[in-house]
Design a protein around this motif. Structure first.
Motif, short mmCIF file in Angstrom:
data_model
loop_
_atom_site.label_atom_id
_atom_site.label_comp_id
_atom_site.label_asym_id
_atom_site.label_seq_id
_atom_site.Cartn_x
_atom_site.Cartn_y
_atom_site.Cartn_z
N ARG A 56 0.89 -1.20 -0.09
CA ARG A 56 -0.03 0.05 -0.09
C ARG A 56 0.95 1.23 0.01
O ARG A 56 0.44 2.23 -0.50
CB ARG A 56 -0.94 0.15 1.32
CG ARG A 56 -2.02 -1.04 1.16
CD ARG A 56 -2.69 -1.30 2.46
NE ARG A 56 -3.06 -0.02 3.14
CZ ARG A 56 -3.38 -0.02 4.54
NH1 ARG A 56 -3.57 -1.16 5.12
NH2 ARG A 56 -3.97 1.11 4.83
N GLY A 57 2.00 1.04 0.55
CA GLY A 57 2.77 2.36 0.81
C GLY A 57 4.26 2.05 0.84
O GLY A 57 4.65 0.87 1.07
N PHE A 58 5.14 2.84 0.74
CA PHE A 58 6.47 2.72 0.87
C PHE A 58 7.05 2.39 2.26
O PHE A 58 7.84 1.44 2.31
CB PHE A 58 7.29 3.90 0.32
CG PHE A 58 8.71 4.13 0.38
CD1 PHE A 58 9.47 3.21 -0.51
CD2 PHE A 58 9.58 4.69 1.46
CE1 PHE A 58 10.95 3.41 -0.40
CE2 PHE A 58 10.79 4.58 1.47
CZ PHE A 58 11.60 3.96 0.71
N ASN A 59 6.73 3.16 3.31
CA ASN A 59 7.09 2.74 4.73
C ASN A 59 6.24 3.72 5.50
O ASN A 59 5.99 5.00 5.48
CB ASN A 59 8.33 3.13 4.70
CG ASN A 59 9.04 2.50 6.07
OD1 ASN A 59 8.71 3.18 7.10
ND2 ASN A 59 9.63 1.47 6.20
N ALA A 60 5.73 3.16 6.84
CA ALA A 60 4.82 3.60 7.74
C ALA A 60 5.59 3.87 8.85
O ALA A 60 4.85 3.87 10.00
CB ALA A 60 3.54 2.93 7.82
N PHE A 103 2.09 6.31 0.98
CA PHE A 103 2.77 6.93 2.24
C PHE A 103 4.12 6.75 2.24
O PHE A 103 4.68 5.54 2.18
CB PHE A 103 1.93 6.48 3.41
CG PHE A 103 1.58 4.99 3.62
CD1 PHE A 103 2.67 4.42 4.00
CD2 PHE A 103 0.18 4.55 2.95
CE1 PHE A 103 2.30 2.87 4.02
CE2 PHE A 103 0.17 3.10 3.21
CZ PHE A 103 0.91 2.43 3.73
N CYS A 104 4.96 7.71 2.87
CA CYS A 104 6.31 7.60 3.18
C CYS A 104 6.22 8.44 4.49
O CYS A 104 6.24 9.87 4.71
CB CYS A 104 7.15 8.39 2.27
SG CYS A 104 9.00 8.35 2.73
N PHE A 126 4.61 12.54 1.90
CA PHE A 126 5.67 12.17 2.96
C PHE A 126 5.50 13.28 4.22
O PHE A 126 5.00 14.29 4.06
CB PHE A 126 6.89 13.06 2.10
CG PHE A 126 7.32 12.50 0.89
CD1 PHE A 126 8.48 11.47 0.92
CD2 PHE A 126 6.57 12.59 -0.32
CE1 PHE A 126 8.79 11.05 -0.46
CE2 PHE A 126 7.19 12.28 -1.66
CZ PHE A 126 7.96 11.55 -1.65
N GLY A 127 5.67 12.65 5.28
CA GLY A 127 5.57 13.28 6.34
C GLY A 127 5.85 12.53 7.67
O GLY A 127 6.23 11.48 7.73
#
Length: 250
Positions: A56-60, A103-104, A126-127
């Protein structure tokens, strides 16, 4: 699942993270990622490393549930694991291209902030939601992606920035449709890998040597405040009230 390394073409190694459901890595995962990146960079046949992810995303970021279950031992492990993974990307002997989708967040910022180049999909954000999670850290790396006052605003508010916004600030090389991301990252890695391998390694060492901030030391300083928040109890309080009415009150 986990961390894997592949070689999509000559001179390019790809390290891929696949840890469902959201690539929030446990302590072991951060150390595995660090080991994979370092090994790829040491390989004399590698001239560029692509850091990518599935799902789903790059890294949480870190696995918060592991920290809630195992307490300070897990927090210390996550601190050390993140520090090693971020350093592995920065200290990789060859350039690292981060291929970011979805999401990153949190630890993801630590990874891409220490990469040499970033290619992102149009849906990438990014956040650092650290203040909403009872934690601190990775401002060191966010500061490598956006100007100082924007970094502070994003950090204090836990808001995210889009790939297009980071592209406007010059920190993202290309923004592409999500299905075009793998090839776009490989295109850049291929262009880098076409250079002389020994000269690339010298260039990486030289560029790191002129950085104005020691990213490893700076990040470890931040982590000290993360642990202070944990010892004081404020970290648990914030995590327990996140998303509930009255969250953020003294």
């Amino acid at each position: 699942m986990g961390v894997s390394t592949s070689f999509p073409e000559k001179g390019v190694a790809q390290v891929t993270v696949d840890h469902p459901p959201v690539n929030a890595l446990p302590v072991r995962g951060w150390f595995e990622l660090a080991q994979a990146v370092r090994a790829a960079g040491r390989d004399p046949g590698t001239r560029c490393v692509v850091l990518a992810a599935r799902g789903r995303g790059f890294n949480a970021g870190v696995d918060i549930k592991e920290i809630q279950t195992d307490g300070h031992e897990a927090l210390l492990g996550a601190n050390r694991g993140c520090a090693e993974a971020f350093a592995a990307v920065y200290e990789c002997e060859t350039p690292v291209v981060a291929a970011v989708h979805g999401f990153c967040l949190g630890g993801g910022i630590g990874l891409v902030g220490n990469a040499d180049a970033i290619v992102a999909s149009e849906d990438a954000v990014f956040g650092l939601p650290e203040l909403d999670r009872g934690a601190l850290g990775a401002a060191t790396h966010l500061a490598r992606l956006v100007p100082p006052h924007l970094m502070r605003t994003l950090y204090y508010t836990a808001r995210t920035a889009t790939a297009a916004q980071l592209h406007a600030h010059g920190s993202v090389w290309r923004v592409v449709p999500r299905d075009a991301l793998p090839e776009a990252a490989l295109d850049l890695a291929r262009e880098i890998a076409a250079k002389d391998g020994r000269l690339l390694r010298l260039a990486k060492a030289a560029i790191n040597g002129i950085d104005p901030v020691d990213v490893r030391r700076s990040y470890r300083l931040e982590q000290g405040f993360t642990f202070e928040a944990a010892l004081s109890g404020v970290a648990d309080r914030v995590r327990d009230t996140f998303g509930k009415e009255g969250a953020g009150s003294d």
